[in-house]
Design a protein around this motif. Structure first.
Motif, PDB file in Angstrom:
ATOM      1  N   ILE A  54     -27.251  19.835  18.933  1.00  0.00           N
ATOM      2  CA  ILE A  54     -27.330  19.075  17.893  1.00  0.00           C
ATOM      3  C   ILE A  54     -28.745  18.310  18.423  1.00  0.00           C
ATOM      4  CG2 ILE A  54     -26.316  16.824  18.059  1.00  0.00           C
ATOM      5  CD1 ILE A  54     -24.836  18.580  17.463  1.00  0.00           C
ATOM      6  N   LEU A  55     -29.056  17.752  16.963  1.00  0.00           N
ATOM      7  CA  LEU A  55     -30.295  17.194  16.483  1.00  0.00           C
ATOM      8  C   LEU A  55     -29.989  16.335  16.669  1.00  0.00           C
ATOM      9  CD1 LEU A  55     -33.707  18.040  16.178  1.00  0.00           C
ATOM     10  CD2 LEU A  55     -32.996  18.783  13.601  1.00  0.00           C
ATOM     11  N   ASN A  56     -30.853  15.125  16.682  1.00  0.00           N
ATOM     12  CA  ASN A  56     -30.117  13.850  16.821  1.00  0.00           C
ATOM     13  C   ASN A  56     -31.616  13.218  15.557  1.00  0.00           C
ATOM     14  OD1 ASN A  56     -27.678  13.558  18.601  1.00  0.00           O
ATOM     15  ND2 ASN A  56     -29.292  13.503  20.550  1.00  0.00           N
ATOM     16  N   GLU A  57     -30.499  12.126  15.076  1.00  0.00           N
ATOM     17  CA  GLU A  57     -31.250  11.304  14.457  1.00  0.00           C
ATOM     18  C   GLU A  57     -32.762  11.076  14.891  1.00  0.00           C
ATOM     19  OE1 GLU A  57     -31.636   7.696  11.318  1.00  0.00           O
ATOM     20  OE2 GLU A  57     -29.855   8.309  13.333  1.00  0.00           O
ATOM     21  N   ASN A  58     -33.292  10.844  15.898  1.00  0.00           N
ATOM     22  CA  ASN A  58     -34.219  10.041  16.076  1.00  0.00           C
ATOM     23  C   ASN A  58     -35.609  11.357  17.190  1.00  0.00           C
ATOM     24  OD1 ASN A  58     -32.548  10.838  19.077  1.00  0.00           O
ATOM     25  ND2 ASN A  58     -33.430   8.972  19.872  1.00  0.00           N
ATOM     26  N   GLU A  59     -34.483  12.231  16.791  1.00  0.00           N
ATOM     27  CA  GLU A  59     -35.772  13.561  17.226  1.00  0.00           C
ATOM     28  C   GLU A  59     -35.351  14.330  16.042  1.00  0.00           C
ATOM     29  OE1 GLU A  59     -36.906  14.897  20.062  1.00  0.00           O
ATOM     30  OE2 GLU A  59     -36.116  13.004  21.424  1.00  0.00           O
ATOM     31  N   GLN A  60     -35.495  13.911  15.376  1.00  0.00           N
ATOM     32  CA  GLN A  60     -35.937  14.169  13.997  1.00  0.00           C
ATOM     33  C   GLN A  60     -37.381  14.141  12.809  1.00  0.00           C
ATOM     34  OE1 GLN A  60     -32.364  14.271  10.490  1.00  0.00           O
ATOM     35  NE2 GLN A  60     -31.051  14.747  12.677  1.00  0.00           N
ATOM     36  N   VAL A  61     -37.809  14.774  12.541  1.00  0.00           N
ATOM     37  CA  VAL A  61     -39.073  14.358  11.330  1.00  0.00           C
ATOM     38  C   VAL A  61     -38.703  13.485  10.158  1.00  0.00           C
ATOM     39  CG1 VAL A  61     -41.372  15.108  10.127  1.00  0.00           C
ATOM     40  CG2 VAL A  61     -41.012  15.970  12.584  1.00  0.00           C
ATOM     41  N   ARG A  62     -39.502  12.454  10.331  1.00  0.00           N
ATOM     42  CA  ARG A  62     -38.466  11.591   9.081  1.00  0.00           C
ATOM     43  C   ARG A  62     -38.223  12.197   7.669  1.00  0.00           C
ATOM     44  NH1 ARG A  62     -41.162   6.025   9.992  1.00  0.00           N
ATOM     45  NH2 ARG A  62     -43.106   7.140  10.378  1.00  0.00           N
ATOM     46  N   THR A  63     -40.212  13.064   7.275  1.00  0.00           N
ATOM     47  CA  THR A  63     -40.586  13.431   6.097  1.00  0.00           C
ATOM     48  C   THR A  63     -39.399  14.780   6.279  1.00  0.00           C
ATOM     49  OG1 THR A  63     -42.476  14.614   7.641  1.00  0.00           O
ATOM     50  CG2 THR A  63     -43.031  12.466   6.620  1.00  0.00           C
ATOM     51  N   GLU A  64     -38.957  15.583   6.492  1.00  0.00           N
ATOM     52  CA  GLU A  64     -38.441  16.884   6.714  1.00  0.00           C
ATOM     53  C   GLU A  64     -36.915  16.685   6.500  1.00  0.00           C
ATOM     54  OE1 GLU A  64     -40.266  19.475  10.310  1.00  0.00           O
ATOM     55  OE2 GLU A  64     -38.456  18.847  10.670  1.00  0.00           O
ATOM     56  N   SER A  65     -36.479  17.486   5.429  1.00  0.00           N
ATOM     57  CA  SER A  65     -35.044  17.267   5.361  1.00  0.00           C
ATOM     58  C   SER A  65     -34.686  19.068   5.176  1.00  0.00           C
ATOM     59  CB  SER A  65     -34.741  17.187   3.731  1.00  0.00           C
ATOM     60  OG  SER A  65     -35.511  17.761   2.983  1.00  0.00           O
ATOM     61  N   ILE A 100     -26.544  22.613  14.842  1.00  0.00           N
ATOM     62  CA  ILE A 100     -27.685  23.560  14.227  1.00  0.00           C
ATOM     63  C   ILE A 100     -27.410  25.046  15.657  1.00  0.00           C
ATOM     64  CG2 ILE A 100     -29.924  24.646  14.655  1.00  0.00           C
ATOM     65  CD1 ILE A 100     -30.265  22.339  13.077  1.00  0.00           C
ATOM     66  N   ASN A 101     -27.098  26.227  14.468  1.00  0.00           N
ATOM     67  CA  ASN A 101     -26.378  27.233  15.422  1.00  0.00           C
ATOM     68  C   ASN A 101     -27.005  28.108  15.991  1.00  0.00           C
ATOM     69  OD1 ASN A 101     -25.167  30.004  16.024  1.00  0.00           O
ATOM     70  ND2 ASN A 101     -23.646  28.784  15.747  1.00  0.00           N
ATOM     71  N   LEU A 102     -27.075  28.469  17.613  1.00  0.00           N
ATOM     72  CA  LEU A 102     -28.490  29.130  17.743  1.00  0.00           C
ATOM     73  C   LEU A 102     -27.820  30.904  18.578  1.00  0.00           C
ATOM     74  CD1 LEU A 102     -29.025  26.470  20.667  1.00  0.00           C
ATOM     75  CD2 LEU A 102     -29.916  26.468  18.086  1.00  0.00           C
ATOM     76  N   TYR A 147     -24.641  18.475   8.170  1.00  0.00           N
ATOM     77  CA  TYR A 147     -24.853  17.384   9.354  1.00  0.00           C
ATOM     78  C   TYR A 147     -23.891  16.255   9.173  1.00  0.00           C
ATOM     79  CZ  TYR A 147     -29.916  17.215   6.914  1.00  0.00           C
ATOM     80  OH  TYR A 147     -30.846  17.379   7.218  1.00  0.00           O
ATOM     81  N   ILE A 148     -24.300  15.639  10.736  1.00  0.00           N
ATOM     82  CA  ILE A 148     -22.842  14.881  11.260  1.00  0.00           C
ATOM     83  C   ILE A 148     -23.376  13.547  10.912  1.00  0.00           C
ATOM     84  CG2 ILE A 148     -21.651  14.764  13.746  1.00  0.00           C
ATOM     85  CD1 ILE A 148     -22.317  18.196  14.097  1.00  0.00           C
ATOM     86  N   GLY A 149     -23.100  12.880  10.468  1.00  0.00           N
ATOM     87  CA  GLY A 149     -23.821  11.633   9.850  1.00  0.00           C
ATOM     88  C   GLY A 149     -25.162  11.748   9.429  1.00  0.00           C
TER      89      GLY A 149
END
Length: 404
Positions: free
Chosen positions: A160-171, A152-154, A145-147
């Protein structure tokens, strides 16, 4: 030395996917740079490398003169005679330069030129590789996690998976493998910058293309998709083969295909409905599992009024209006829903103006359901769960789902 150089070039070409020709050009440029640092200029210096043996020759083109005024550009006739007995005044002679005579600084600069070229080519190769995968799905490994963003290593680079592109229910946990949708690949001075998403509707579409053979070969088409990431997705499909049921093909035997995608999306509900060119039928399909009494669609205004039984109003609207909202996105129509009682009392009705508090408190809880048409006799007010949606009674038979 030449054999070792050839082996090193072969290794670089294999590991970093950098062509030998590019590496040879880098070596030539590095030798020219070393000559410029050693002699002060390199305008008349040429470098030739044999691509097969890695033998190289560095020489300066000098004019034969009687009296030398510039050692870098001219050579005396007596010195020229030592190199070639046929030399005469005015000739251009190739004078070999020994690279071993270069000083430490010149040698270091030449090395830096080669390394810089290798880094640039490596970045270019990675950029081109992932630029071709833009708007596609790839598998990556969660690094850290960066902040609030996630690295994500491809494989050859990180995304980079930005915060606004993340699903809130996922961790996610480090080293966990996940599928992501490549939004954009940017070429920056520090290398390619890759932005990925877990919320984009195309992620679901690409996952179905991977899992469903009929979609991959074009037998079944995904016509429209609407998604609220982490909660529910509605997808409209149609078949180009009358013998293939598009919904059954996407669901799979006992829900095997759709359940794989639901698992990848961490339990997100997926509703699959039949596409219909008739907007009224499409809107009716999109609002399932609610039973529809009538649909009045205006193709020019892209609006539709839907009448449902009184007891079906909450089901048609869905939890917090989700079912109606997704149906509107799926069809492209602004949908007004009213019960039979409301339809009799009022002619004008707009869904956006209707308060949720006015509905029945026991709203449809948004669980998944079977995609077949419901009748009054077999309708069950208890919503279906995705894993149990296709029970023995509602299961799509093998003959319906199997593709010839």
């Amino acid at each position: 030395m030449n054999k070792e150089l050839m082996e090193a070039l072969d290794m670089l070409e294999k590991e970093k996917d950098i062509s030998k020709e590019t590496l040879f050009d880098a070596i030539e440029n590095s030798l020219l740079t070393a000559c410029k640092n050693h002699f002060g200029k390199a305008d008349n210096i040429k470098v030739e490398i044999d691509r097969d043996t890695c033998d190289f020759l560095c020489y300066a083109e000098k004019e034969v003169v009687e009296e030398v005024e510039d050692d870098c550009l001219q050579i005396s006739l007596s010195d020229a005679k030592e190199i070639s007995k046929k030399a005469s005044l005015g000739d251009i002679l190739h004078v070999e330069i020994k690279s071993k005579e270069f000083g430490r600084i010149a040698t270091q600069n030449a090395k830096n030129v080669i390394l810089q070229k290798i880094r640039e080519e490596e970045r270019s190769v990675i950029y081109n590789q992932y630029y071709e995968k833009e708007k596609d799905v790839v598998t990556g490994i969660v690094q850290r996690y960066i902040g609030k963003n996630i690295s994500i290593n491809l494989g050859k680079t990180d995304a980079i998976l930005n915060e606004n592109e993340q699903v809130r229910t996922e961790s996610f946990r480090p080293t966990e493998r996940i599928k992501v949708y490549i939004l954009e690949v940017k070429n920056t001075p520090k290398g390619p910058r890759i932005l990925v998403s877990r919320t984009h509707p195309e992620l679901v579409k690409r996952l179905f293309e991977t899992e469903v053979t009929e979609i991959k070969d074009g037998t079944v088409e995904i016509m429209s998709i609407a998604r609220e990431a982490g909660s529910r997705t509605k997808m409209a499909v149609r078949s180009n083969n009358p013998n293939v049921d598009p919904v059954g093909a996407c669901v799979g035997m006992n829900g095997a295909r759709v359940n794989l995608i639901v698992e990848e999306l961490r339990g997100e509900k997926i509703d699959i409905v039949n596409w219909d060119e008739n907007p009224g039928n499409l809107i009716q399909n999109a609002l399932s599992p609610a039973k529809i009494v009538a649909v009045f669609a205006d193709p020019d205004e892209k609006t539709a009024k839907v009448v449902v039984p009184d007891y079906q109003l909450s089901l048609a609207i869905g939890k917090e209006g989700q079912n109606a909202r997704l149906a509107a996105r799926l069809t492209g129509y602004k949908i007004d829903i009213k019960s039979e009682t409301q339809a009799k009392d009022a002619l004008g009705f707009r869904y956006e103006d209707y308060e949720y508090d006015d509905y029945d408190e026991e709203l449809y809880d948004g669980e998944s359901y079977d995609e077949k048409e419901y009748t009054d006799e077999d309708y069950d007010t208890e919503a279906y769960d995705d894993v149990e949606a296709y029970n023995e009674e509602d299961e799509v038979s093998q003959e319906e789902t199997e593709v010839e």
